[in-house]
Design an enzyme around this catalytic site. Structure first.
Site, mmCIF file in Angstrom:
data_model
loop_
_atom_site.group_PDB
_atom_site.id
_atom_site.type_symbol
_atom_site.label_atom_id
_atom_site.label_comp_id
_atom_site.label_asym_id
_atom_site.label_seq_id
_atom_site.Cartn_x
_atom_site.Cartn_y
_atom_site.Cartn_z
ATOM 1 C CG HIS A 316 1.754 -5.360 6.362
ATOM 2 N ND1 HIS A 316 1.625 -4.092 5.867
ATOM 3 C CD2 HIS A 316 0.832 -6.116 5.738
ATOM 4 C CE1 HIS A 316 0.633 -4.085 4.978
ATOM 5 N NE2 HIS A 316 0.141 -5.297 4.883
ATOM 6 C CG ASP A 373 -1.535 -13.438 3.691
ATOM 7 O OD1 ASP A 373 -0.785 -12.542 3.283
ATOM 8 O OD2 ASP A 373 -2.655 -13.666 3.200
HETATM 9 C C1 SDX Z 1 0.066 -9.085 2.148
HETATM 10 O O1 SDX Z 1 0.848 -4.321 1.045
HETATM 11 C C2 SDX Z 1 -0.180 -4.885 1.564
HETATM 12 O O2 SDX Z 1 -1.050 -4.256 2.109
HETATM 13 C C3 SDX Z 1 -0.220 -6.402 1.415
HETATM 14 C C4 SDX Z 1 -1.416 -7.072 2.081
HETATM 15 C C5 SDX Z 1 -2.722 -6.701 1.407
HETATM 16 O O3 SDX Z 1 -3.760 -6.809 2.082
HETATM 17 O O4 SDX Z 1 -2.709 -6.408 0.189
HETATM 18 O O5 SDX Z 1 -1.469 -6.707 3.453
HETATM 19 C C6 SDX Z 1 -1.334 -8.590 1.979
HETATM 20 O O6 SDX Z 1 0.762 -9.219 1.178
HETATM 21 C C7 SDX Z 1 0.591 -9.330 3.551
HETATM 22 C C8 SDX Z 1 2.086 -9.755 3.554
HETATM 23 C C9 SDX Z 1 2.163 -11.240 3.187
HETATM 24 N N1 SDX Z 1 3.556 -11.659 3.012
HETATM 25 C C10 SDX Z 1 4.190 -12.434 3.927
HETATM 26 O O7 SDX Z 1 3.687 -12.778 5.004
HETATM 27 C C11 SDX Z 1 5.590 -12.860 3.523
HETATM 28 C C12 SDX Z 1 6.541 -12.724 4.728
HETATM 29 N N2 SDX Z 1 6.689 -11.266 5.003
HETATM 30 C C13 SDX Z 1 7.741 -10.597 4.330
HETATM 31 O O8 SDX Z 1 8.424 -11.146 3.306
HETATM 32 C C14 SDX Z 1 7.747 -9.087 4.482
HETATM 33 O O9 SDX Z 1 7.452 -8.793 5.785
HETATM 34 C C15 SDX Z 1 6.841 -8.312 3.554
HETATM 35 C C16 SDX Z 1 7.043 -8.694 2.141
HETATM 36 C C17 SDX Z 1 5.418 -8.512 3.940
HETATM 37 C C18 SDX Z 1 7.168 -6.839 3.748
HETATM 38 O O10 SDX Z 1 8.405 -6.629 3.178
HETATM 39 P P1 SDX Z 1 9.144 -5.202 3.296
HETATM 40 O O11 SDX Z 1 8.247 -4.165 3.801
HETATM 41 O O12 SDX Z 1 9.833 -4.977 1.982
HETATM 42 O O13 SDX Z 1 10.166 -5.427 4.437
HETATM 43 P P2 SDX Z 1 11.548 -6.166 4.282
HETATM 44 O O14 SDX Z 1 11.366 -7.402 3.460
HETATM 45 O O15 SDX Z 1 12.563 -5.180 3.828
HETATM 46 O O16 SDX Z 1 11.825 -6.593 5.793
HETATM 47 C C19 SDX Z 1 12.360 -5.644 6.704
HETATM 48 C C20 SDX Z 1 13.250 -6.464 7.622
HETATM 49 C C21 SDX Z 1 14.250 -7.304 6.834
HETATM 50 O O17 SDX Z 1 15.392 -7.477 7.664
HETATM 51 P P3 SDX Z 1 16.691 -6.480 7.409
HETATM 52 O O18 SDX Z 1 16.996 -6.544 5.928
HETATM 53 O O19 SDX Z 1 16.243 -5.130 7.840
HETATM 54 O O20 SDX Z 1 17.784 -7.090 8.260
HETATM 55 O O21 SDX Z 1 12.456 -7.403 8.358
HETATM 56 C C22 SDX Z 1 12.833 -8.720 8.005
HETATM 57 C C23 SDX Z 1 13.606 -8.637 6.697
HETATM 58 O O22 SDX Z 1 14.535 -9.691 6.612
HETATM 59 N N3 SDX Z 1 11.592 -9.463 7.807
HETATM 60 C C24 SDX Z 1 11.398 -10.721 8.196
HETATM 61 C C25 SDX Z 1 10.076 -11.016 7.828
HETATM 62 N N4 SDX Z 1 9.524 -9.955 7.234
HETATM 63 C C26 SDX Z 1 10.471 -8.994 7.222
HETATM 64 N N5 SDX Z 1 12.201 -11.614 8.799
HETATM 65 C C27 SDX Z 1 11.659 -12.829 9.054
HETATM 66 N N6 SDX Z 1 10.408 -13.196 8.738
HETATM 67 C C28 SDX Z 1 9.586 -12.311 8.125
HETATM 68 N N7 SDX Z 1 8.340 -12.666 7.806
#
Ligand code: SDX
Length: 439
Positions: A316, A373
């Site tokens: 998140h 989720d």
């Molecule tokens: C919702 O904003 C909100 O409040 C949203 C929400 C709401 O109520 O409106 O809470 C609802 O959208 C929840 C999130 C649902 N999405 C997912 O579950 C999709 C999987 N999660 C991700 O793609 C990610 O965690 C996000 C999109 C939720 C957050 O993305 P960020 O903050 O841009 O973080 P990032 O993608 O830059 O990740 C940081 C690091 C990365 O690694 P590095 O580049 O630092 O090496 O963490 C890793 C990412 O690769 N990472 C994950 C991961 N989520 C982040 N690695 C593996 N699996 C994951 N799920």
């Protein structure tokens, strides 16, 4: 050389920025929960510089009175009330009132609000023909966004964002009609007749009846499903400046009507990185089960940046601790499945996945926890909601939050059209080359 230093000056703080010998002092905004923000509204005028922050990781778009999150502590409150208390003691209509009007309603206010909603549950009969135009396998989020935008063509009397009475009419129509629009998209997909709203039923009872009743037989509404649905809609109802809410604010800032703004929010929510993650999470869990339930394999895959695979429902932008909504939903999962005596392999795999991931250094270091989720799909499945409708349920829950933010944006003294700046990195000025001279 630039540096930012904060100086305490009496009650107000300021931040001093030194840029190439120039110095600018910016006010510091302190919120009611002691959050701090540097007000850079004079930055470009005084220095010619802008800030750049891909994905707005460090950038606030506004101040807001609606929802408070503390990602480090896993805190979520709507208008100051703890999400745990609201989920335990309210229903979704009561929480919608809180988000829209800023206070928990007394009995009279809540009764009037419920009755107002019940007067708007039906769709204009001509809108039923919208559904004939969609292919049978159309994704219900596409239908939801299209039909919501179409509402503006039937309610041309309530489109003016500056007229409080027209806004109230539109907010009631949207909250009352979304379950009808959603259930019609499901009935269309399975070739069953649309079921009209029953205004003697509560909000969630009515939705379940429109989704699952058929003309040929009595449909018994399950009180456990109603309770679980109210909880799910409540925990989805708002989440400050997330992607879809920021979209609703952005579109609304051009004075586009509320229907158009909400339609845009629905489209933003559809993305698998945002609200679409609940559908993607169940598909991921089913893929793991089909692959022999090898959880460790998928945890390792998620850690490999080149795999393109992520644990959906994990991680998140704000929560770097447990998402309090995931905790509430997981507990409700346990209770509902036990009561229904359902052993859903998806829930088993999800719990194993959580255990393995939360003990893995990659997830620990990146502070990745299950989000809202991760478990919601297990409950939706137990209720009988098809996977493609999961994000539609998220939109139904998020609707009062979107509307509250749209109204707050319009009521803001500093309201102006949202139009971010950029730093251009393309080609500098080039001589035009006539086509006959081009290689
Ligand atoms: C919702 O904003 C909100 O409040 C949203 C929400 C709401 O109520 O409106 O809470 C609802 O959208 C929840 C999130 C649902 N999405 C997912 O579950 C999709 C999987 N999660 C991700 O793609 C990610 O965690 C996000 C999109 C939720 C957050 O993305 P960020 O903050 O841009 O973080 P990032 O993608 O830059 O990740 C940081 C690091 C990365 O690694 P590095 O580049 O630092 O090496 O963490 C890793 C990412 O690769 N990472 C994950 C991961 N989520 C982040 N690695 C593996 N699996 C994951 N799920």
């Amino acid at each position: 050389m630039s540096s930012v230093t904060e100086r305490e000056t009496g009650m107000d703080q300021t931040a001093k920025l030194e840029l190439g010998g120039k110095e600018i002092t910016c006010p510091v905004i302190t919120g009611s929960e002691e959050e701090k923000g540097i007000d850079i509204s004079r930055l470009r005028a005084e220095t010619g510089y802008i800030t750049v922050d891909e994905g707005y990781v460090n950038t606030g778009s506004t101040t807001s009175d609606i929802t408070f999150l503390n990602g480090e502590k896993g805190i979520l409150r709507y208008r100051g009330y703890r999400i745990e208390d609201l989920a335990a003691h309210c229903d979704f209509v009561e929480v919608s009132y809180l988000l829209l009007y800023g206070k928990l309603p007394n009995d009279q206010e809540l009764h009037e609000f419920r009755m107002s909603l019940r007067r708007h549950t039906m769709l204009h009969e001509d809108m039923r023909s919208f559904y004939n135009g969609f292919p049978r396998d159309a994704h219900p989020m596409a239908i939801l966004s299209s039909v919501v935008s179409g509402l503006s063509t039937f309610y041309q009397d309530s489109l003016n964002p500056s007229d409080p009475e027209q806004v109230r009419q539109s907010e009631l129509r949207l909250i009352a009609k979304l379950p009808t629009i959603a259930s019609y998209s499901y009935k269309k997909s399975i070739g069953q007749p649309f079921v009209y709203p029953q205004n003697k039923l509560s909000y969630c009872e009515n939705f379940l009846n429109m989704m699952f009743s058929v003309p040929g037989e009595e449909y018994e509404i399950d009180a456990d499903f109603v309770s679980a649905l109210n909880m799910l809609l409540i925990v989805h109802a708002d989440h400050e400046q997330n992607c879809s809410t920021s979209t609703v604010r952005m579109v609304g800032s051009s004075n586009a009507n509320l229907f158009a703004s909400i339609s845009a929010g629905i489209s933003a929510l559809w993305g698998p990185l945002h609200g679409g993650a609940n559908e993607a999470c169940v598909n991921m869990l089913e893929r793991i089960i089909a692959d022999g339930g090898n959880v460790k394999k998928y945890v390792e895959l998620a850690k490999d940046r080149d795999s393109g695979f992520r644990l959906m429902g994990f991680g998140h932008r704000v929560y770097k601790n447990h998402d309090p909504r995931a905790t509430i939903i997981k507990a409700a999962c346990d209770k509902l499945l036990a009561k229904l005596e359902i052993k859903d392999p998806l829930f088993e795999v999800a719990q194993e996945l959580e255990d393995v991931a939360l003990n893995d250094s990659y997830f620990i270091e990146k502070k990745l926890y299950p989000n809202v989720d991760f478990y919601s799909g297990v409950i939706y499945r137990a209720i009988g909601i098809p996977v493609q409708m999961f994000t539609v349920l998220f939109a139904m829950g998020r609707l009062p939050g979107w509307i509250a933010h749209w109204k707050e944006m319009h009521a803001s003294a500093g309201k102006r059209i949202c139009r971010p700046r950029q730093v251009y990195t393309g080609p500098t000025c080039r001589e035009f080359v006539p086509r006959e001279n081009r290689s």
